[in-house]
Each structure stands twice: as C-alpha cells, then as structure tokens.
Design a protein around this motif. Structure first.
Motif, short mmCIF file in Angstrom:
data_model
loop_
_atom_site.label_atom_id
_atom_site.label_comp_id
_atom_site.label_asym_id
_atom_site.label_seq_id
_atom_site.Cartn_x
_atom_site.Cartn_y
_atom_site.Cartn_z
N GLU A 9 0.84 -1.19 0.00
CA GLU A 9 0.00 0.00 0.00
C GLU A 9 0.87 1.24 0.00
O GLU A 9 1.89 1.31 0.67
CB GLU A 9 -0.91 0.00 1.22
N TYR A 11 2.39 4.86 0.66
CA TYR A 11 2.62 5.61 1.90
C TYR A 11 1.51 6.63 2.14
O TYR A 11 1.01 6.76 3.26
CB TYR A 11 3.97 6.31 1.80
N ASN A 13 -1.55 6.59 1.18
CA ASN A 13 -2.80 5.94 1.59
C ASN A 13 -2.76 5.58 3.07
O ASN A 13 -3.76 5.71 3.79
CB ASN A 13 -3.05 4.68 0.76
N GLU A 14 -1.60 5.12 3.53
CA GLU A 14 -1.43 4.81 4.95
C GLU A 14 -1.58 6.08 5.79
O GLU A 14 -2.21 6.06 6.85
CB GLU A 14 -0.05 4.20 5.18
N GLN A 15 -0.99 7.19 5.29
CA GLN A 15 -1.10 8.46 6.02
C GLN A 15 -2.55 8.93 6.08
O GLN A 15 -2.99 9.47 7.09
CB GLN A 15 -0.23 9.53 5.36
N LYS A 17 -5.16 7.04 6.17
CA LYS A 17 -5.85 6.22 7.19
C LYS A 17 -5.55 6.73 8.59
O LYS A 17 -6.44 6.83 9.44
CB LYS A 17 -5.40 4.76 7.07
N GLY A 259 6.74 -3.32 6.50
CA GLY A 259 5.96 -2.14 6.17
C GLY A 259 6.75 -1.09 5.42
O GLY A 259 6.17 -0.16 4.87
#
Length: 355
Positions: A9, A11, A13-15, A17, A259
């Motif tokens: 995924e 970065y 997109n993770e941020q 979330k 990750g």
C-alpha cells in the motif's frame, strides 16, 4: 514505472488512514454539528486538510468555552449550531487577538500571522458552509479581515553554498565525532536525498513518500503524491540520477523493517524515513555551510525555484514544476526575481547606437 517490490500500500494511503483515525478522535471533542460540515467538504478536501481544520476549530470552541461565562457551563460537544449566530464580529476579532499568546495545559502557545490566517480560514470555511446550507442566518466570519501576511525575503542557498553543502555531505567535513560514526552508513542516502530536493524542488512530505516503483530511470521520471491529493510526474537531471543510482545499489543490501519494504529512503532503524528526520538531516549539514540562514527542506525548494526562474524566466513553468495551483502564489514568492529581470530588460534595449 515498474513495480519491483509487489503491491504494498502506498505511503500516502497509509497516512490518509492515520489522519482519518485522528480525525474521528478530534470530532469527538467538537460540537456535534461540526460532523455535517466535515462530511460536506470531504469530496473537495484531503484527509490532511480536514484534520488541520478540525484542530483549528477545536481551538476556537475551546476559546469560546473558556471566555464565555454562559458557554462555560456547557460541554463543547453539546454546543448547538445556534451559537454561531450569536457570535459577533468583535468576538472573532478578540479571538484573533487571543491567538497571539495563550496557555493550554501549562504550555505557552503563540501564533504569528500565518497561524492566525490558517485558523481564520478554517472558521470562514465552516461559517460559509452553514450559511450556504441556510443553517445560520449570518456569515459573521466573512466580516472579519484575514490577518495580513507581511512579505518575507526568500531565504535560499547561493550556487557556491549548494556546492559546498553537497561536498560536505560526501566528505563528512565539520561533523562531530558522534555524527561521523554513522556518516559512512548514511552518506550515499544523504547525498541522494539532498540532491533530489535541490534538483527537483519537491516537498519533504513528497520526498519521504517515494517508493522504488515511483522511479523510472528510462525517462528520469519520478511519480510523487502532491499536497493537493493528486499524483504527478516530475523529471530529474543527470546529477540526481547518478546520486539515486549510487544510493539504490546500497539500499538493495539493506533489509527493511516490515511495512517499509518498498520505501526508497530508510532511517537508521531501517524504517521509512520521516519528515522530521529529513528536517534534522538538512539542519545538521546546512549549519556547517551558513550560520546566517536558517536552512530547512523548504528553503532547498526555494533554492530550486529561484534557480529555475533565473534560468527560464518563465513563472508559469516554475509554478507547474513546484505544484502551485495558482501562479500568483509563485509570483508572490519570486517577486524580487521579477524585479531583477525587469532591470536586466532595461539594459537590453538601445534606442541609438553609442557614438
């Protein structure tokens, strides 16, 4: 852009979330009617922007709660939307004055022009939303002038300072003994990172989010996720290409933490490098080049923008490459360069040949 590491995924997109989770936590501390506002602006704003608005609006409602005797008896989350109609222009002006200096949890907090403007933008956006939805009868925030931002001179590195900076990163000159212990391990990474910032003008937040599959060495193209929430491709010169290739050879020998497998730039802990770590890295090297300028990653971006404008004279090109949606933003920052160009133009025009 080739995907060599799999479908990790992204970065950003993770941020997003993380920001959404934080947003839910902040919403629980705001008046319930604010949820309607944030739902309404979701299609046109990023998760990061909405989170910033939420923090700023919380400051406003905390101010009302602490300063207004009648509201002090009510929990902030139980405020009704009707209080927005009760607020006068003078109340908001006093709020802006309060922002200059106040205490929260025994900590002194100050806001300069930029901080006040950001908080006022959040307030205006909320009032405008509810006014258009006919849920308040007055758009009081619109009556208050935005804090005036005074122009600041662009702080940037001169060409000789850029060369000295990169030379020092390679050689480790002037580093302390403690810093030198890690220098051999991080030298190629630091050269690649600083060369990339100086050679493309990308933001530090865009830099830390770069993955392996965002780089295309066939075209010298780099896919980045812009501040406004969209992806674009910027192109880098040969000097950046060389620095990246040198670092990537070393990067392939490092086993990253879970990750961070696809992350280009890693920290000493083998995790994706953070914005804060890059800021400290820039400060560490730059303070040995100049003590008169406070050089940050954003100042490296200004250095690139100035160099590009001096070479091209094209403000629209600079705006496009830097990712400014409004060319007037760029023009404002590089007004001094405009003046220099106009002075140079005056010397180019000759009405009669010199006798």
């Amino acid at each position: 852009m080739q995907n060599n590491i799999g479908n990790d995924e992204k970065y950003y997109n993770e941020q997003d979330k993380i920001n959404i989770i934080r947003m839910r936590e902040v919403l629980d501390t705001l008046p319930k009617f604010c949820r309607q506002f944030f739902r309404g602006i979701e299609p046109t704003t990023s998760a990061r922007t909405r989170l910033g608005y939420a923090y700023d609006l919380r400051t406003f409602f905390e101010y009302l709660h602490s300063q207004n005797p009648s509201l002090r008896k009510i929990e902030i989350k139980d405020f009704s939307i009707g209080i927005l109609d009760q607020i006068e222009r003078e109340d908001i002006e006093e709020y802006l004055e309060y922002l200059s200096l106040y205490e929260k949890k025994d900590k002194e907090i100050t806001n300069a022009e930029q901080g006040k403007k950001r908080k006022m933008s959040a307030l205006r956006s909320m009032y405008s939303f509810f006014y258009k939805a006919e849920l308040v009868t007055r758009n009081t925030a619109e009556l208050v002038n935005m804090p005036k931002l005074h122009e600041h001179e662009i702080v940037r590195l001169e060409p000789n300072e850029v060369a000295t900076l990169l030379d020092q990163v390679e050689a480790g000159d002037k580093l302390t003994k403690a810093q030198l212990r890690y220098h051999e391990k991080t030298k190629l990474r630091d050269v690649a990172l600083l060369t990339l910032l100086l050679g493309t003008g990308i933001r530090v937040s865009e830099c830390v989010g770069i993955d392996f599959d965002d780089i295309d060495f066939d075209t010298n193209g780099l896919r980045i996720h812009r501040k406004g929430g969209y992806n674009t491709v910027v192109y880098f010169p040969e000097e950046v290409r060389t620095a990246l290739i040198d670092y990537i050879e070393q990067r392939k020998t490092i086993i990253p933490e879970e990750g961070s497998e696809n992350a280009l730039f890693l920290s000493l802990q083998n995790k994706r490098i953070t914005v804060r770590a890059v800021e400290k890295l820039v400060k560490k090297y730059a303070q040995n080049v100049t003590t008169l300028k406070n050089i940050t990653p954003h100042k490296l971006r200004s250095t690139f923008g100035t160099n590009l404008y001096q070479e091209s004279g094209d403000i629209y090109l600079v705006a496009d490459v830097l990712g400014h949606k409004d060319v007037n933003t760029t023009r404002k920052h590089y007004a001094a360069q405009d003046d220099a160009n106009r002075r140079r133009a005056a010397k180019m025009v000759h009405l009669r040949e010199n006798k």
